[in-house]
Design a protein around this motif. Structure first.
Motif, PDB file in Angstrom:
ATOM      1  N   PHE A  75      29.698  -3.323  18.727  1.00 58.23           N
ATOM      2  CA  PHE A  75      29.019  -4.055  19.615  1.00 58.23           C
ATOM      3  C   PHE A  75      29.120  -3.616  21.095  1.00 58.23           C
ATOM      4  O   PHE A  75      28.107  -3.412  22.038  1.00 58.23           O
ATOM      5  N   VAL A  76      30.424  -3.591  21.446  1.00 56.46           N
ATOM      6  CA  VAL A  76      30.719  -3.220  23.084  1.00 56.46           C
ATOM      7  C   VAL A  76      30.218  -1.904  23.096  1.00 56.46           C
ATOM      8  O   VAL A  76      29.679  -1.598  24.212  1.00 56.46           O
ATOM      9  N   THR A  77      30.411  -0.927  22.384  1.00 53.81           N
ATOM     10  CA  THR A  77      30.296   0.461  22.774  1.00 53.81           C
ATOM     11  C   THR A  77      28.454   0.663  22.726  1.00 53.81           C
ATOM     12  O   THR A  77      27.833   1.454  23.598  1.00 53.81           O
ATOM     13  N   TYR A  78      28.011   0.111  21.714  1.00 48.81           N
ATOM     14  CA  TYR A  78      26.543   0.181  21.513  1.00 48.81           C
ATOM     15  C   TYR A  78      25.749  -0.326  22.692  1.00 48.81           C
ATOM     16  O   TYR A  78      24.793   0.045  23.184  1.00 48.81           O
ATOM     17  N   SER A  79      26.435  -1.639  23.132  1.00 44.11           N
ATOM     18  CA  SER A  79      25.782  -2.295  24.153  1.00 44.11           C
ATOM     19  C   SER A  79      25.864  -1.659  25.404  1.00 44.11           C
ATOM     20  O   SER A  79      25.061  -1.414  26.281  1.00 44.11           O
ATOM     21  N   GLY A  80      27.078  -0.823  25.527  1.00 49.03           N
ATOM     22  CA  GLY A  80      27.101   0.062  26.802  1.00 49.03           C
ATOM     23  C   GLY A  80      26.118   1.156  26.838  1.00 49.03           C
ATOM     24  O   GLY A  80      25.409   1.625  27.890  1.00 49.03           O
ATOM     25  N   SER A  81      25.684   1.583  25.596  1.00 47.08           N
ATOM     26  CA  SER A  81      24.921   2.690  25.339  1.00 47.08           C
ATOM     27  C   SER A  81      23.291   2.261  25.702  1.00 47.08           C
ATOM     28  O   SER A  81      22.493   2.687  26.421  1.00 47.08           O
TER      29      SER A  81
ATOM     30  N   ALA B 203      24.495 -11.127  13.254  1.00 49.96           N
ATOM     31  CA  ALA B 203      24.797  -9.812  13.473  1.00 49.96           C
ATOM     32  C   ALA B 203      23.550  -9.235  14.379  1.00 49.96           C
ATOM     33  O   ALA B 203      23.591  -8.760  15.244  1.00 49.96           O
ATOM     34  N   ASN B 204      22.295  -9.466  13.613  1.00 48.83           N
ATOM     35  CA  ASN B 204      20.989  -8.795  14.019  1.00 48.83           C
ATOM     36  C   ASN B 204      20.681  -9.587  15.310  1.00 48.83           C
ATOM     37  O   ASN B 204      20.183  -9.009  16.522  1.00 48.83           O
ATOM     38  N   ALA B 205      21.001 -10.833  15.306  1.00 49.14           N
ATOM     39  CA  ALA B 205      20.421 -11.772  16.609  1.00 49.14           C
ATOM     40  C   ALA B 205      21.487 -11.344  17.540  1.00 49.14           C
ATOM     41  O   ALA B 205      20.886 -11.161  18.795  1.00 49.14           O
ATOM     42  N   LEU B 206      22.662 -10.941  17.544  1.00 47.79           N
ATOM     43  CA  LEU B 206      23.454 -10.738  18.576  1.00 47.79           C
ATOM     44  C   LEU B 206      23.395  -9.095  19.392  1.00 47.79           C
ATOM     45  O   LEU B 206      23.246  -9.090  20.183  1.00 47.79           O
ATOM     46  N   ILE B 207      22.824  -8.298  18.197  1.00 46.40           N
ATOM     47  CA  ILE B 207      22.487  -6.921  18.604  1.00 46.40           C
ATOM     48  C   ILE B 207      21.299  -7.142  19.676  1.00 46.40           C
ATOM     49  O   ILE B 207      20.837  -6.534  20.633  1.00 46.40           O
ATOM     50  N   GLY B 208      20.356  -8.072  19.175  1.00 47.60           N
ATOM     51  CA  GLY B 208      18.938  -8.260  19.841  1.00 47.60           C
ATOM     52  C   GLY B 208      19.228  -8.905  21.124  1.00 47.60           C
ATOM     53  O   GLY B 208      18.626  -8.634  22.293  1.00 47.60           O
ATOM     54  N   LEU B 209      20.293  -9.908  21.190  1.00 42.17           N
ATOM     55  CA  LEU B 209      20.655 -10.392  22.451  1.00 42.17           C
ATOM     56  C   LEU B 209      21.140  -9.289  23.366  1.00 42.17           C
ATOM     57  O   LEU B 209      20.734  -9.207  24.717  1.00 42.17           O
ATOM     58  N   SER B 210      21.937  -8.323  22.956  1.00 41.59           N
ATOM     59  CA  SER B 210      22.469  -7.303  23.976  1.00 41.59           C
ATOM     60  C   SER B 210      21.090  -6.216  24.302  1.00 41.59           C
ATOM     61  O   SER B 210      21.314  -6.060  25.626  1.00 41.59           O
ATOM     62  N   ARG B 211      20.031  -6.034  23.423  1.00 44.22           N
ATOM     63  CA  ARG B 211      18.989  -5.272  24.011  1.00 44.22           C
ATOM     64  C   ARG B 211      18.330  -6.203  24.874  1.00 44.22           C
ATOM     65  O   ARG B 211      17.921  -5.397  25.889  1.00 44.22           O
ATOM     66  N   SER B 212      18.208  -7.296  24.841  1.00 37.49           N
ATOM     67  CA  SER B 212      17.321  -8.170  26.021  1.00 37.49           C
ATOM     68  C   SER B 212      18.170  -8.193  27.112  1.00 37.49           C
ATOM     69  O   SER B 212      17.559  -7.856  28.139  1.00 37.49           O
ATOM     70  N   ALA B 213      19.733  -8.497  27.027  1.00 39.23           N
ATOM     71  CA  ALA B 213      20.289  -8.401  28.384  1.00 39.23           C
ATOM     72  C   ALA B 213      20.284  -7.207  29.142  1.00 39.23           C
ATOM     73  O   ALA B 213      20.261  -7.204  30.400  1.00 39.23           O
ATOM     74  N   THR B 214      20.575  -6.084  28.139  1.00 35.73           N
ATOM     75  CA  THR B 214      20.716  -4.789  28.955  1.00 35.73           C
ATOM     76  C   THR B 214      19.233  -4.482  29.639  1.00 35.73           C
ATOM     77  O   THR B 214      19.111  -3.839  30.622  1.00 35.73           O
ATOM     78  N   SER B 215      18.121  -4.844  28.917  1.00 35.95           N
ATOM     79  CA  SER B 215      16.849  -4.551  29.411  1.00 35.95           C
ATOM     80  C   SER B 215      16.443  -5.217  30.616  1.00 35.95           C
ATOM     81  O   SER B 215      15.700  -4.685  31.553  1.00 35.95           O
ATOM     82  N   ILE B 216      17.235  -6.325  30.971  1.00 35.04           N
ATOM     83  CA  ILE B 216      17.150  -6.798  32.393  1.00 35.04           C
ATOM     84  C   ILE B 216      18.081  -6.340  33.347  1.00 35.04           C
ATOM     85  O   ILE B 216      17.983  -5.972  34.405  1.00 35.04           O
TER      86      ILE B 216
END
Length: 488
Positions: A99-105, A223-236
């Motif tokens: 999650f951490v490394t993918y969110s960074g990507s 897990a999918n909801a948390l990954i979706g949250l990461s996508r939303s947060a990084t898109s902002i």
């Protein structure tokens, strides 16, 4: 989330059984008493076993705390279990690392979209050149998605993803270097962009297949909801950080940050310990493609929704992404207004992502399709010429739809499709969904020039409402139910 269970195991402490007897106010029996009464004859003490199978000792005070939760209408106990369940995937160190490394990507990619735009425009001054660079990335992405799916089912998915991120790190690092050195040839930038698109085609199908290996199946939704949250947060956050970096140190630095984020993802994937996901396929690639197609085409809900989103990207979203900024420029003051609209989308997705944690509708595809009506909202607001604040609200509604749909869709596919075919099936889904998008991006402006921005957006609004209604009416979509895994 599975309920907490009381079980008993012999230990060194002796508790007389009568000491454990306690009834609730009003004469109601304790809901945990059945387990207590079942073992009165032994020297035992209660233990609490959670969903992970770990056991911990519990004394009389713990029994009282359980009873106090029940005395409050059992709401306290449910809230405690729900709050733990919402973040349950983080209990596994493998998911935390990924999650951490993918969110960074994801953050680097969100920054790169801004950095690349300013780098190309600053070098050539031509929006058309920027379009060529973007197309150079998208074309190989679409063309090689299906092949990436075959590799994801034939080889260990972690290895495929690690290789893909290595390719993207080299590609983006090369682009950053070219622009840092001056005004690079457009062909060289397009070639590196194409290599990056190839890397993404390898990475995307394997991603959906890797997530189930990192978290228990009963927590796939979270897990999918948390990954979706990461996508939303990084898109902002990504575009905002990129804007600051472009102003301070220039666009090439933003592209270098993205390359570094891919390199860190490579390290994270290299450290990730997951069971081998290669399924020992000895058939030819063509045979595997046919098998994947059979898995895809045999599920009506799968190909029907994929078809819906192929036309959604052609008629609704691509025109919105092209004509939305033009409409903002003409009627709402320009880039600032468009930024507010896009921020509204991200905020709507984030808020909904938090709300989704721990909530699992019984008929996930019916719910996902029902909220997809909201994707028409921002275009409808622009067509109607509503005030900017209402357009932002409409965009937030579309963000809500994106968060709900992506989470429920990913979880459903992971539950319904055999693990050995996940990558191939997801490659067909991605290919079908994205294939017509570049056409929409290319022709939206031309058609709007011949008619009007409002007319093109209105066609998209009408299509989305009709398509969502048709898909929602399909029995196969409404029949899919959430797979509830038993407690371990």
């Amino acid at each position: 989330m599975p309920s907490v269970r009381c079980v008993w195991s012999p230990v060194e402490h002796r508790w007389p059984a009568p000491t454990l007897r306690r009834d609730l106010p009003g004469g109601r029996p304790c809901p945990y008493q059945r387990s207590f009464d079942a073992t009165r004859s032994g020297d035992t003490t209660p233990r609490i076993m959670g969903s992970t199978g770990g056991v911990s000792h519990a004394g009389p005070g713990d029994h009282d705390s359980l009873i106090r939760s029940y005395e409050k209408g059992n709401g306290g106990g449910r809230m405690l279990r729900a709050s733990k369940g919402r973040l349950a995937p983080f209990r596994d160190s493998r998911f935390r690392l990924f999650f951490v490394t993918y969110s960074g990507s994801l953050l680097g990619s969100a920054m790169a979209s801004v950095g690349l735009s300013f780098a190309v425009l600053g070098s050539t001054g031509s929006p058309a050149d920027l379009g060529y660079v973007l197309a150079a990335r998208i074309v190989p992405l679409v063309l090689f998605l299906v092949g990436g799916g075959v590799l994801g089912d034939r080889l260990p998915r972690r290895l495929v993803m690690l290789t893909a991120d290595g390719v993207r790190a080299v590609s983006q690092g090369g682009v950053a270097l070219l622009f840092a050195l001056g005004h690079p040839p457009l062909g060289a930038v397009m070639a590196l962009a194409a290599i990056g698109g190839l890397g993404e085609a390898l990475f995307t199908p394997s991603l959906e297949g890797l997530v189930p290996a990192l978290t228990p199946r009963e927590y796939l939704h979270e897990a999918n909801a948390l990954i979706g949250l990461s996508r939303s947060a990084t898109s902002i956050a990504g575009p905002a950080l990129a804007g600051v970096l472009v102003a301070l140190v220039g666009a090439p630095a933003v592209l270098a940050v993205d390359a570094l984020s891919y390199a860190l993802s490579v390290v994270g994937l290299a450290l990730l310990k997951v069971p081998a996901t290669a399924f020992g396929h000895r058939d030819s690639l063509l045979t595997q493609l046919r098998e994947g197609w059979t898995q895809f085409s045999s599920r009506t809900w799968l190909w029907a929704i994929t078809t819906q989103f192929a036309l959604f990207n052609l008629l609704v979203w691509a025109p919105y992404l092209v004509l939305g900024p033009a409409s903002a420029q003409a009627h709402y003051g320009g880039a600032g207004a468009w930024g507010a609209i896009m921020a509204g989308y991200g905020i709507g997705a984030m808020v909904t992502g938090f709300a989704l944690l721990g909530r699992r509708p019984r008929r996930p595809l019916a719910v996902a399709t029902a909220v997809s009506f909201l994707w028409a909202a921002p275009s409808a607001c622009l067509v109607a010429g509503l005030p900017l604040a209402l357009v932002v609200v409409g965009a937030a509604g579309a963000g809500c739809a994106g968060a709900v749909f992506n989470t429920l869709w990913s979880t459903t596919v992971q539950q319904q499709v055999p693990a050995e075919a996940l990558s191939r099936v997801n490659s067909y889904v991605s290919f079908g969904s994205y294939a017509l998008g570049p056409i929409g991006l290319a022709v939206a402006g031309v058609v709007a020039g011949a008619t009007s921005i409002g007319a093109v957006l209105a066609v998209g609004v009408g299509w989305q409402l009709v398509a969502s209604a048709v898909v929602l009416a399909l029995p196969s979509v409404r029949a899919v139910t959430n797979v509830r895994q038993p407690s371990p």
